[in-house]
Scaffold this motif. Structure first.
Motif, PDB file in Angstrom:
ATOM      1  N   ILE A  28       0.346  -1.388  -0.029  1.00 47.04           N
ATOM      2  CA  ILE A  28       0.230  -0.076  -0.134  1.00 47.04           C
ATOM      3  C   ILE A  28       1.101   1.060   0.102  1.00 47.04           C
ATOM      4  O   ILE A  28       1.031   2.294  -0.857  1.00 47.04           O
ATOM      5  CB  ILE A  28      -0.836  -0.056   1.030  1.00 47.04           C
ATOM      6  N   VAL A  29       2.310   1.588   0.572  1.00 50.17           N
ATOM      7  CA  VAL A  29       2.571   2.349   0.343  1.00 50.17           C
ATOM      8  C   VAL A  29       3.113   2.775  -0.579  1.00 50.17           C
ATOM      9  O   VAL A  29       3.665   4.121  -0.664  1.00 50.17           O
ATOM     10  CB  VAL A  29       3.832   2.358   2.077  1.00 50.17           C
ATOM     11  N   PHE A  30       3.359   1.928  -1.349  1.00 55.80           N
ATOM     12  CA  PHE A  30       3.601   2.805  -3.088  1.00 55.80           C
ATOM     13  C   PHE A  30       2.567   3.222  -3.940  1.00 55.80           C
ATOM     14  O   PHE A  30       3.003   3.623  -5.119  1.00 55.80           O
ATOM     15  CB  PHE A  30       4.672   1.010  -3.472  1.00 55.80           C
ATOM     16  N   LEU A  31       1.308   3.411  -2.941  1.00 55.40           N
ATOM     17  CA  LEU A  31       0.013   4.313  -3.122  1.00 55.40           C
ATOM     18  C   LEU A  31       0.596   5.487  -3.493  1.00 55.40           C
ATOM     19  O   LEU A  31       0.200   6.424  -4.104  1.00 55.40           O
ATOM     20  CB  LEU A  31      -1.227   3.475  -2.874  1.00 55.40           C
ATOM     21  N   ALA A  32       1.273   5.844  -2.698  1.00 60.79           N
ATOM     22  CA  ALA A  32       1.792   7.324  -2.041  1.00 60.79           C
ATOM     23  C   ALA A  32       3.064   7.733  -2.847  1.00 60.79           C
ATOM     24  O   ALA A  32       3.173   6.912  -3.643  1.00 60.79           O
ATOM     25  CB  ALA A  32       2.570   7.875  -1.013  1.00 60.79           C
ATOM     26  N   ASN A  33       2.263   8.900  -3.545  1.00 59.00           N
ATOM     27  CA  ASN A  33       2.607  10.281  -5.233  1.00 59.00           C
ATOM     28  C   ASN A  33       2.777  11.677  -4.711  1.00 59.00           C
ATOM     29  O   ASN A  33       3.266  11.869  -5.783  1.00 59.00           O
ATOM     30  CB  ASN A  33       2.522   9.093  -6.339  1.00 59.00           C
ATOM     31  N   ASN A  34       2.279  11.525  -3.036  1.00 52.00           N
ATOM     32  CA  ASN A  34       2.220  13.523  -3.652  1.00 52.00           C
ATOM     33  C   ASN A  34       2.256  13.188  -2.437  1.00 52.00           C
ATOM     34  O   ASN A  34       2.125  12.447  -1.439  1.00 52.00           O
ATOM     35  CB  ASN A  34       1.053  13.903  -4.304  1.00 52.00           C
ATOM     36  N   THR A  35       2.442  15.027  -1.434  1.00 51.89           N
ATOM     37  CA  THR A  35       2.323  15.686  -0.335  1.00 51.89           C
ATOM     38  C   THR A  35       0.848  15.065   0.817  1.00 51.89           C
ATOM     39  O   THR A  35       1.593  14.275   1.905  1.00 51.89           O
ATOM     40  CB  THR A  35       2.342  16.822   0.246  1.00 51.89           C
ATOM     41  N   ALA A  36       0.034  15.243  -0.313  1.00 49.22           N
ATOM     42  CA  ALA A  36      -1.431  14.869   0.589  1.00 49.22           C
ATOM     43  C   ALA A  36      -1.406  12.931   1.324  1.00 49.22           C
ATOM     44  O   ALA A  36      -1.827  12.574   2.768  1.00 49.22           O
ATOM     45  CB  ALA A  36      -2.851  14.952  -0.237  1.00 49.22           C
ATOM     46  N   THR A  37      -1.276  11.759   0.311  1.00 54.14           N
ATOM     47  CA  THR A  37      -0.927  10.984   0.229  1.00 54.14           C
ATOM     48  C   THR A  37       0.581  10.217   1.269  1.00 54.14           C
ATOM     49  O   THR A  37       0.162   9.712   2.322  1.00 54.14           O
ATOM     50  CB  THR A  37      -0.631   9.837  -0.595  1.00 54.14           C
ATOM     51  N   TYR A  38       0.905  11.257   1.158  1.00 50.72           N
ATOM     52  CA  TYR A  38       2.788  10.685   2.402  1.00 50.72           C
ATOM     53  C   TYR A  38       1.885  11.162   3.553  1.00 50.72           C
ATOM     54  O   TYR A  38       2.530  11.139   4.670  1.00 50.72           O
ATOM     55  CB  TYR A  38       3.415  11.368   2.063  1.00 50.72           C
ATOM     56  N   ALA A  39       1.659  12.215   3.853  1.00 46.90           N
ATOM     57  CA  ALA A  39       0.844  12.928   4.978  1.00 46.90           C
ATOM     58  C   ALA A  39      -0.696  11.704   5.662  1.00 46.90           C
ATOM     59  O   ALA A  39       0.174  11.811   7.282  1.00 46.90           O
ATOM     60  CB  ALA A  39       0.600  14.311   4.819  1.00 46.90           C
ATOM     61  N   VAL A  40      -1.107  11.679   4.834  1.00 45.36           N
ATOM     62  CA  VAL A  40      -2.062  10.131   5.184  1.00 45.36           C
ATOM     63  C   VAL A  40      -0.962   9.257   5.632  1.00 45.36           C
ATOM     64  O   VAL A  40      -1.058   8.679   7.304  1.00 45.36           O
ATOM     65  CB  VAL A  40      -2.557  10.091   4.357  1.00 45.36           C
ATOM     66  N   LEU A  41      -0.085   9.007   5.096  1.00 43.75           N
ATOM     67  CA  LEU A  41       0.549   7.279   5.845  1.00 43.75           C
ATOM     68  C   LEU A  41       1.393   7.748   6.927  1.00 43.75           C
ATOM     69  O   LEU A  41       1.537   7.015   8.029  1.00 43.75           O
ATOM     70  CB  LEU A  41       1.591   7.048   4.687  1.00 43.75           C
TER      71      LEU A  41
END
Length: 264
Positions: free
Chosen positions: A34-47
């Motif tokens: 799932i962590v590879f789904l992150a690709n911008n600031t918002a998604t990394y902030a959620v993780l």
């Protein structure tokens, strides 16, 4: 080495400690994907928020986890530097001689390093909140269908459990040998690289001898107790799947949906 956290178990009372080891193992495998789904600031902030919430629920001190990053801190810095200096794209932020730093390089360096740290935090939480015995039982239960094709599931799970169990032991043994060698005049921290590499040889030999001796003693102890593999063995501790374990995957599904929604 005293701050090495991988393979250590911290027996405190928390919701994550009480979860079924199968749920935690499956969660970690899913999180790595799932962590590879992150690709911008918002998604990394959620993780990041999600991972910090897991750490708070586990009641493992955050300082303990940060200290655990120190042994691999140089690897994180190396990963960040590769993206910072070799990734092009976006606005040019800094230029000096042959060194060019672009906006995309800085962005990718931060994101990849953060992804690396999140993976380390979550995988470390697995061993910090789950005893080696529970990991063995959970892994064996997950791989149980492979027994139909004569795959040695029990032996594989046992080997992985023993490996995790003895990582902290070997680290402690290495630390003791280093202190003994330092007391005899060996310098591991200063001098030319060539001399420091030579100083490692007196450290490796007693460490290997101690490891083989410990493995032999373990094998003798297992044989003396009648261990003959997993065939026909029963378990004292039975795994029980609860509503909290199902809830873990409900939250995981919500996380996936949120990441997909926020992806650019």
């Amino acid at each position: 080495m005293e701050k090495m956290i991988f393979g250590r178990y911290v027996p405190v009372e928390s919701l994550i400690h009480r979860l079924d080891p199968r749920a935690k193992l499956l969660f970690v495998f899913a999180y790595i994907c799932i962590v590879f789904l992150a690709n911008n600031t918002a998604t990394y902030a959620v993780l990041l928020v999600f991972t910090m919430a897991l750490i708070l629920i586990s009641r493992i001190p955050i300082i303990f986890l940060i200290n655990g990053l120190k042994p691999i801190f140089l690897l994180i810095i190396f990963t960040f530097s590769l993206h910072l200096f070799f990734t092009e794209g976006g606005k040019l932020l800094f230029q000096f001689s042959f060194i060019h730093i672009y906006e995309e390089g800085l962005r990718q360096g931060i994101f990849i390093s953060l992804r690396f740290m999140l993976l380390i935090f979550v995988t470390s939480l697995l061993t910090l909140t789950t005893s080696p015995i529970a990991i063995t039982d959970g892994l064996e239960s997950i791989l149980n269908p492979f027994k139909r094709i004569k795959f040695p599931v029990h032996e594989l799970a046992l080997m992985m459990s023993i490996s995790l169990r003895f990582i902290p032991t070997l680290m402690d043994e290495t630390d003791k040998i280093m202190k003994a060698q330092t007391a005899r005049g060996v310098d591991f921290s200063s001098g030319p690289i060539k001399d420091r590499i030579k100083a490692v040889v007196p450290l490796l030999i007693p460490l290997f001898v101690s490891s083989f001796k410990r493995a032999e003693e373990l094998a003798i102890a297992m044989e003396a107790r009648g261990y003959r593999g997993g065939e026909g063995r029963t378990k004292y501790r039975l795994l029980k799947w609860s509503g909290a374990d199902t809830g873990v995957f409900v939250f995981l599904a919500i996380l996936v949906a949120l990441l997909v929604y926020l992806r650019s």
